[in-house]
Structures are given as C-alpha cells and as structure tokens.
Design a protein around this motif. Structure first.
Motif, short mmCIF file in Angstrom:
data_model
loop_
_atom_site.label_atom_id
_atom_site.label_comp_id
_atom_site.label_asym_id
_atom_site.label_seq_id
_atom_site.Cartn_x
_atom_site.Cartn_y
_atom_site.Cartn_z
N GLY A 252 36.34 28.63 33.22
CA GLY A 252 37.08 28.68 31.96
C GLY A 252 36.98 30.03 31.29
O GLY A 252 37.97 30.55 30.75
N LYS A 253 35.80 30.62 31.34
CA LYS A 253 35.61 31.95 30.79
C LYS A 253 36.50 32.97 31.50
O LYS A 253 37.11 33.83 30.87
CB LYS A 253 34.14 32.34 30.93
N ALA A 254 36.61 32.83 32.81
CA ALA A 254 37.50 33.71 33.56
C ALA A 254 38.95 33.53 33.12
O ALA A 254 39.69 34.50 32.93
CB ALA A 254 37.37 33.41 35.06
N ARG A 255 39.35 32.27 32.93
CA ARG A 255 40.71 31.97 32.50
C ARG A 255 41.01 32.60 31.14
O ARG A 255 42.07 33.19 30.92
CB ARG A 255 40.87 30.45 32.44
N LEU A 260 43.28 37.18 27.76
CA LEU A 260 43.05 38.24 26.76
C LEU A 260 43.20 39.64 27.34
O LEU A 260 43.01 40.62 26.64
CB LEU A 260 41.66 38.07 26.15
N GLY A 261 43.51 39.74 28.63
CA GLY A 261 43.75 41.04 29.25
C GLY A 261 42.54 41.68 29.88
O GLY A 261 42.66 42.78 30.45
N ASP A 262 41.39 41.04 29.83
CA ASP A 262 40.18 41.58 30.46
C ASP A 262 40.14 41.11 31.91
O ASP A 262 39.31 40.28 32.31
CB ASP A 262 38.94 41.10 29.70
N VAL A 267 38.30 38.49 37.10
CA VAL A 267 38.18 38.44 38.55
C VAL A 267 36.73 38.22 38.96
O VAL A 267 36.41 37.41 39.85
CB VAL A 267 38.76 39.71 39.20
N GLY A 268 35.81 38.93 38.30
CA GLY A 268 34.39 38.77 38.62
C GLY A 268 33.88 37.38 38.32
O GLY A 268 33.13 36.80 39.13
N GLY A 287 43.99 33.52 42.84
CA GLY A 287 45.10 34.04 43.61
C GLY A 287 46.27 34.47 42.74
O GLY A 287 46.86 35.54 42.92
N GLU A 288 46.61 33.64 41.76
CA GLU A 288 47.72 33.98 40.87
C GLU A 288 47.39 35.18 39.99
O GLU A 288 48.25 36.02 39.72
CB GLU A 288 48.10 32.76 40.03
N LEU A 289 46.15 35.27 39.57
CA LEU A 289 45.75 36.44 38.79
C LEU A 289 45.85 37.70 39.64
O LEU A 289 46.40 38.73 39.19
CB LEU A 289 44.32 36.26 38.27
#
Length: 437
Positions: A252-255, A260-262, A267-268, A287-289
C-alpha cells in the motif's frame, strides 16, 4: 453493542476477505481461514502461525485421531497460504480438514468452516457457501462460519445474503473480523464516512500489534481509494510501525508513493513486498508502474512472473479467471480475457466480474454488450474510480458524450491517480470530450 446500521435495501459486498478479517481487494486469496479462530478476531501473525502449526503437528504425531487438532491444522495451512502466497499449502489443508471430517463426521463445525475457507481461497465460492451453511446448521453460534458465508455469498453475487451474514457476524462477535467486513459493506454503498467509523471501532478494540496493523491498513486503503493519498501514506506507515512484517501495508505504501510521484521509492517498496509475498496483484501493480515509466522490459518481467504465479495457483486447485482475465484485457489478449471472464460470470455474478467482463468486451470492440454490464457494476453506489473510468470509456466509444464526460470526471475526482497507465488516458479523453457539445 450498538447495532451498526448495516441492513439496508441495498446489499453487501465483502469480496476478497479472509475468514478473520483479511480484506478487501480481489488480489488476496479470498476467504482464507485464520489459524487460531477460537482465540482471536484478527489476522494471524506469521510467527505465531508457524508456532501454532508446529504445535498441532506435534500433537497429531502423538494423537493422530484428534479431530479438532486436524481441523485447526487445516485452517492454519489455509492461513499460511494467504500469508505467504504459496498455494501449495492448499492440498495440505484439504487433507487435514478431510481427516478431521472422517474422524468426526457429525456436527464438525470447525472442519466445515475450514473447508469453506479453503473453498473461498480457491475461488470455489458455491462450495464455500455450502460448507459454511452446514457449519452454521451444526453450530449456530460458531461465528467464523458467518465470515466464510459472507465472503462466499458476496462473490456469488448474493448481496442480500452477504449483508445478512455480515450482520449475523456483528451480532455474534463484534471485533476486527466483523467491523472490517461491515466497513467494506458500507464503502461499497458509498457510505465512506460510516465505513471509516466502523474501521475506527475495529481499531479501538484491537490490542495485538498484528490486529492494529491490519486496522490501520484498512483505514489507509479507504483513504487511498478516495484520493486521500497523503493520509493513506501515513496510515500505511502506522501499520508498518505496529507490525514491520505486515506486507500489505508495504505494498500500500508503494501504491501511495507512486500516486504522489515518488516512483523510485514505490518501485523499491513493491520489490520488497514481492520478495516477501509474490501476490499477482503486487506483480501487476509494479508491472504497470514500470510500464508507465517507460521501463518495458522490467514491466514484462513482472507480467511473466504474474503468469507463473497464476499457473502455480491453478495447479493447486485455485480457479481465478477474474485476475487472469483482468490482466489479459489490458496486457495480453482481450479476446482471451472475454473467454475467461464469461466463464467467471457463469460462476459468480458480482460487480467485480461485471466490471472486468465489461472492460474486456470494450477492449474487443463489443461496447454495446459491455455497457449494461458496466452499469451493473455501479448498481450499489460504490465510489470506485476504476469502475467510473471503464464506464466512461465505454460510453465515449458509443458516442454518449455527456455520460462519458460525467463518469471520467467522477473517476478523476474520486482518485486522480487511480492507475498509473489509465488515469492519464482518462485525463486526455476527458479534455477531448470537454470540447464537444
């Protein structure tokens, strides 16, 4: 307990839930069982679950005819599959649960509930409903069976029945499992504030770190899905503070970071989450990112891994044409997506499948057939940006300019960054529509 105002003229949607509260998107194995349902309401932590499995295995070596221990072990294996995304635990669970039933074939509510949870996890929702109903008939006070029943009925499109099961669960066991299901029900009917209140009730009664992490995560998910991305990021971090090993919060944090553009941090975080639990949903999102960043080879690698995970799940008895159909519609063969999703629709007619099939039909040019399905996906009032985007694009293809403009605008208002690939398309198409009468 003050009765939550849950039973409405509209119905419940609690899809993708685990027996004791693992919620709430289709990416998680639906309906998994908790390892120690008699002792707690929330999701089991990995360490305590491993200890419980070891303890029951030792007990059964000494007492091989202990039917309750076999039922517990089977439920623990289903939960272990959920925590690890390893479907090879499902055959082990089936063997243990069937052993319990053979030793105690009458009124074995624990084993019947475990078999229902296993069936939900494998997306065999009709079987799951039947097992849960048998468990309730054997023991009407057995609260975990109502969670299994709610999940199964939801996935089958029995919305009224799902709501009734959630209410029965609330009445019998107010806690993490029931309040989080009630919250999801309320969210699906557009009652976001009430859903947040229910989640805060769950958090107020949660004391175990794993339970508190789970509740923080669910609140963050609600924020993320309504465009409150910074609040969601804080919520995911709170969940990880409570339980650093809670992988859904990391994903969720990645999402949120991606929205927010980070993107480097996103990705990490995705890579770490996937290394822990390679859920197809995480692989698809990464994959979509990557694709949105122009990293085509990295994106293809995630999609290859997703297909491998789907094959592994299928080899262990999981029927998941929904996830594979959603993937094929946007990243593979839309005609194959239609084939898969028609089969899924024959098995269960809920809004997730309605939306996915509508979108797959649109991707093959069958917009006239897609339109009523896309509208059906909106029947319960869920403020879902992806549903609005899909409906808006179908209407745009049919020349329904005003409706398309309204739905694309609503998608971007609900969540301006609902998808790294599709949100930019929604903005471009909405801008083009704004110049038309």
């Amino acid at each position: 307990m003050r009765r939550l105002p849950l039973l409405l003229t509209t119905a419940a949607l609690c899809g993708g839930l685990a027996v004791l509260g693992t919620l709430h998107r289709e990416e998680a194995p639906a309906g998994s069982a908790s390892a120690d349902s008699a002792r707690r309401d929330g999701p089991a932590a990995a360490g305590s679950l491993t200890q419980a499995i070891d303890k029951d295995q030792q007990r059964l070596r000494a007492l091989p005819n202990d039917a309750p221990a076999w039922a517990r072990l089977g439920a623990e294996y289903v939960e272990q599959a959920r925590l690890t995304a390893d479907p090879s635990y499902y055959p082990k669970a089936e063997e243990a649960l069937n052993r319990s039933m053979s030793l105690a074939p009458q009124a074995n509510a624990d084993a019947l509930t475990g078999l229902g949870a296993l069936a939900n996890a494998r997306h065999l929702f009709g079987q799951a409903r039947d097992f849960a109903e048998r468990a309730i008939a054997a023991s009407p006070a057995h609260w975990p069976a109502y969670a299994v029943l709610a999940d199964a009925r939801t996935q089958l499109g029995d919305d009224t029945g799902a709501t009734e099961a959630v209410q029965a669960l609330l009445d019998r066991r107010p806690g993490t499992a029931s309040f989080t299901r009630a919250a999801y029900d309320l969210e699906q009917h557009g009652r976001t504030d009430d859903a947040r209140q229910a989640l805060r009730q769950a958090l107020a009664g949660a004391y175990d770190p794993a339970d508190r992490a789970f509740c923080h995560y669910q609140i963050a998910e609600l924020d993320r899905n309504t465009g409150r991305t910074r609040e969601a990021l804080d919520g995911y971090q709170q969940a990880l503070t409570e339980d650093p090993d809670y992988t859904p919060a990391l994903a969720g944090k990645a999402r949120a970071r991606a929205a927010l553009g980070d993107t480097d941090s996103a990705v990490g975080d995705y890579a770490t989450a996937i290394a822990r639990v390679p859920l197809p949903q995480y692989l698809l999102e990464l994959g979509e990112l990557q694709e949105s960043l122009g990293h085509q080879e990295q994106a293809r690698e995630q999609y290859r891994l997703l297909e491998a995970e789907q094959r592994l799940a299928e080899s262990n008895g999981v029927v998941d044409d929904l996830t594979l159909g959603q993937y094929q519609a946007d990243h593979g063969d839309p005609a194959e997506a239609v084939h898969l999703l028609r089969a899924e629709w024959d098995r269960r007619q809920n809004v997730l499948v309605a939306d996915a099939l509508a979108w797959a039909l649109h991707r093959t040019g069958a917009d006239t057939e897609a339109l009523p399905l896309a509208r059906r996906a909106q029947a319960h009032g869920w403020h879902n940006a992806l549903f609005d985007y899909h409906l808006g694009e179908i209407e745009r293809s049919l020349g329904q300019v005003v409706d398309a403009r309204n739905h694309l605008d609503r998608a971007l208002t609900t969540d301006p960054a609902f998808n790294p690939l599709q949100a930019p398309i929604a903005r471009t198409d909405l801008m083009a529509l704004s110049t038309k009468p």
